[in-house]
Enzyme design. Structure first.
Site, PDB file in Angstrom:
ATOM      1  N   GLY A 203       0.796  -1.233   0.000  1.00  0.00           N
ATOM      2  CA  GLY A 203       0.000   0.000   0.000  1.00  0.00           C
ATOM      3  C   GLY A 203       0.823   1.275   0.000  1.00  0.00           C
TER       4      GLY A 203
ATOM      5  N   ARG B 274      -3.148  22.689  13.645  1.00  0.00           N
ATOM      6  CA  ARG B 274      -3.898  23.067  14.842  1.00  0.00           C
ATOM      7  C   ARG B 274      -3.151  22.768  16.133  1.00  0.00           C
ATOM      8  NH1 ARG B 274      -9.724  20.745  13.033  1.00  0.00           N
ATOM      9  NH2 ARG B 274      -8.409  19.351  11.824  1.00  0.00           N
ATOM     10  N   GLN B 275      -2.202  21.847  16.109  1.00  0.00           N
ATOM     11  CA  GLN B 275      -1.362  21.652  17.302  1.00  0.00           C
ATOM     12  C   GLN B 275      -0.143  22.539  17.075  1.00  0.00           C
ATOM     13  OE1 GLN B 275      -1.277  17.219  17.801  1.00  0.00           O
ATOM     14  NE2 GLN B 275      -1.983  17.747  19.853  1.00  0.00           N
TER      15      GLN B 275
ATOM     16  N   HIS C  76      -3.855  28.209   9.641  1.00  0.00           N
ATOM     17  CA  HIS C  76      -4.508  28.359  10.938  1.00  0.00           C
ATOM     18  C   HIS C  76      -3.656  29.191  11.907  1.00  0.00           C
ATOM     19  CE1 HIS C  76      -6.855  27.395  14.445  1.00  0.00           C
ATOM     20  NE2 HIS C  76      -5.749  26.979  15.041  1.00  0.00           N
TER      21      HIS C  76
ATOM     22  N   ASP D 163     -13.998  32.803  17.652  1.00  0.00           N
ATOM     23  CA  ASP D 163     -13.095  32.611  18.799  1.00  0.00           C
ATOM     24  C   ASP D 163     -12.026  33.702  18.801  1.00  0.00           C
ATOM     25  OD1 ASP D 163     -11.193  31.720  16.881  1.00  0.00           O
ATOM     26  OD2 ASP D 163     -11.966  29.682  17.059  1.00  0.00           O
TER      27      ASP D 163
ATOM     28  N   LYS E  82     -14.797  30.705  22.853  1.00  0.00           N
ATOM     29  CA  LYS E  82     -15.150  29.300  22.614  1.00  0.00           C
ATOM     30  C   LYS E  82     -14.313  28.423  23.522  1.00  0.00           C
ATOM     31  CE  LYS E  82     -13.377  27.271  18.848  1.00  0.00           C
ATOM     32  NZ  LYS E  82     -13.197  26.985  17.413  1.00  0.00           N
TER      33      LYS E  82
ATOM     34  N   GLY F 246     -18.940  22.336  14.155  1.00  0.00           N
ATOM     35  CA  GLY F 246     -19.447  22.641  15.502  1.00  0.00           C
ATOM     36  C   GLY F 246     -19.265  24.098  15.888  1.00  0.00           C
ATOM     37  N   THR F 247     -18.121  24.666  15.560  1.00  0.00           N
ATOM     38  CA  THR F 247     -17.833  26.065  15.922  1.00  0.00           C
ATOM     39  C   THR F 247     -18.888  27.000  15.335  1.00  0.00           C
ATOM     40  OG1 THR F 247     -15.458  25.648  16.034  1.00  0.00           O
ATOM     41  CG2 THR F 247     -16.128  27.927  15.652  1.00  0.00           C
TER      42      THR F 247
HETATM   43  C1  R5P Z   1     -10.164  26.785  15.504  1.00  0.00           C
HETATM   44  O1  R5P Z   1      -9.500  27.469  16.234  1.00  0.00           O
HETATM   45  C2  R5P Z   1     -10.329  27.024  14.043  1.00  0.00           C
HETATM   46  O2  R5P Z   1     -10.057  28.338  13.684  1.00  0.00           O
HETATM   47  C3  R5P Z   1     -11.724  26.631  13.580  1.00  0.00           C
HETATM   48  O3  R5P Z   1     -12.649  27.444  14.250  1.00  0.00           O
HETATM   49  C4  R5P Z   1     -11.984  25.197  13.908  1.00  0.00           C
HETATM   50  O4  R5P Z   1     -10.941  24.363  13.528  1.00  0.00           O
HETATM   51  C5  R5P Z   1     -13.269  24.721  13.276  1.00  0.00           C
HETATM   52  O5  R5P Z   1     -13.473  23.414  13.669  1.00  0.00           O
HETATM   53  P1  R5P Z   1     -14.928  22.807  13.762  1.00  0.00           P
HETATM   54  O6  R5P Z   1     -15.627  23.110  12.467  1.00  0.00           O
HETATM   55  O7  R5P Z   1     -14.689  21.325  13.963  1.00  0.00           O
HETATM   56  O8  R5P Z   1     -15.599  23.402  14.943  1.00  0.00           O
END
Ligand code: R5P
Length: 328
Positions: free
Chosen positions: A44, A101-102, A134, A174, A198, A233-234
């Protein structure tokens, strides 16, 4: 260098998920897409090969790196193949850069952003072009690479100016996104950004969403600005809070449509309008979706390539004390 001469020195390639974007860029530049053979070993693992000559060429490879991780590896392997094949310069066009994101060291957690950027920085590229990443501060992890950080905000602003009713308010779901939202607000002629607070559960789901200034939303057409939508979700929660605060309508702009699970469906119910770009070739966005607008970024990338290849100094090439720079 004239348009015709630089075209001859460009070699344009794409990883599998970068193909539609690269074809659109190639069409604008009138440059054909280079041939790639992609096979797999019997276990693979990927086996990639550039089939076109790259000796002495300015190679541009288009490849967003969203999941699965093979997308990332395919891009890195192609960069190495281009360098090994004698390219003069290898530029990675990464419409969506994953694993960003990390972005801060926390006990027991990796700095995934650095691991991924390290891999790409060592892959044979000398330049990367990214869009609305990000965490901008992580660009330093690209080390010695030249970095062009493009923004989709001007494109979004042009669209929003034609569609968003007044009075409007620009909002960030956020704190981390305030600068991003402010940039778009400024382009729209708005001075202020309403920001939300958030918090997330340990497993990632949004736990709470609040704003300290609901009165700035009451009676307004609210536009949320975010870099990416993953689970949705955000924005679903931010829209609920905004409606409760008396927003007339709630819409959103996000550069990167990751759209995992039911995100798209949930957002279509929660928002009156959703503006995205095509940095990620999401299957659902290939067809027209109610209340969703997708802004194509190929013209932005094509213009950036023209600026880079042109002998005249451009914004994209301007000398800057910073290694990475925002352009456009
Ligand atoms: C977070 O800080 C990012 O800027 C986005 O708000 C986030 O990654 C969106 O993720 P989700 O759509 O899963 O809430």
């Amino acid at each position: 260098m004239g348009k015709a001469s630089y075209k001859a020195s460009i070699a344009l390639f794409a990883s599998t998920p970068g193909t539609s974007m690269a074809l659109a860029i190639g069409k604008l530049l009138r440059v054909p897409l280079g041939k790639v053979r992609l096979e797999r070993f019997s276990d693979g693992e990927l086996r990639a090969q550039l089939l076109d000559d790259v000796v002495g060429k300015d190679v541009f490879i288009v490849g967003p790196t969203h999941a699965p991780t093979d997308n990332l590896l395919e891009l890195a392997f192609m960069a190495d193949a281009a360098r090994g094949g004698g390219a003069k310069c290898v530029t990675l066009i990464i419409p969506y850069l994953s694993y960003n994101r990390q972005d801060k060291h926390k006990p027991g957690k990796p700095l995934s952003s650095r691991v991924v950027m390290d891999l790409l920085a060592r892959s044979g590229a000398s330049r990367v072009i990214v869009v609305d990443i990000h965490a901008e501060h992580t660009l330093e992890h690209f080390g010695g690479l030249e970095v062009l950080h493009l923004s989709a905000a001007p494109l979004a602003a042009a669209y929003v100016k034609k569609t968003l009713k007044k009075p409007f308010a620009v909002a960030s779901p956020d704190r981390g996104g305030i600068a991003r939202a402010q940039a778009l607000a400024t382009l729209l002629g708005a001075s202020d950004v309403v920001f939300f607070e958030k918090s997330r559960h340990e497993h990632g789901a949004v736990k709470s969403m609040t704003t300290a200034t609901p009165e700035k939303i009451t009676g307004k057409h609210v536009l949320f600005v975010d870099d990416m939508i993953d689970s949705g979700g955000t924005l679903v929660q931010a829209a609920a809070v905004a409606k409760k605060a008396g927003a007339k309508t709630v819409s959103a702009f996000a550069s990167h449509a990751v759209l995992s699970g039911n995100a798209l469906k949930n957002l279509q119910s929660a928002l009156s309008g959703l503006i995205l770009t095509d940095t990620i070739p999401h299957v659902a966005l290939r067809s027209k979706q109610a209340r969703v607008t997708v802004l194509p970024l190929a013209p932005l990338f094509a213009q950036t390539i023209i600026d880079l290849m042109s002998s005249r100094p451009s914004k994209a090439r301007a000398k800057s004390p910073q290694k990475s720079r925002r352009t456009r």
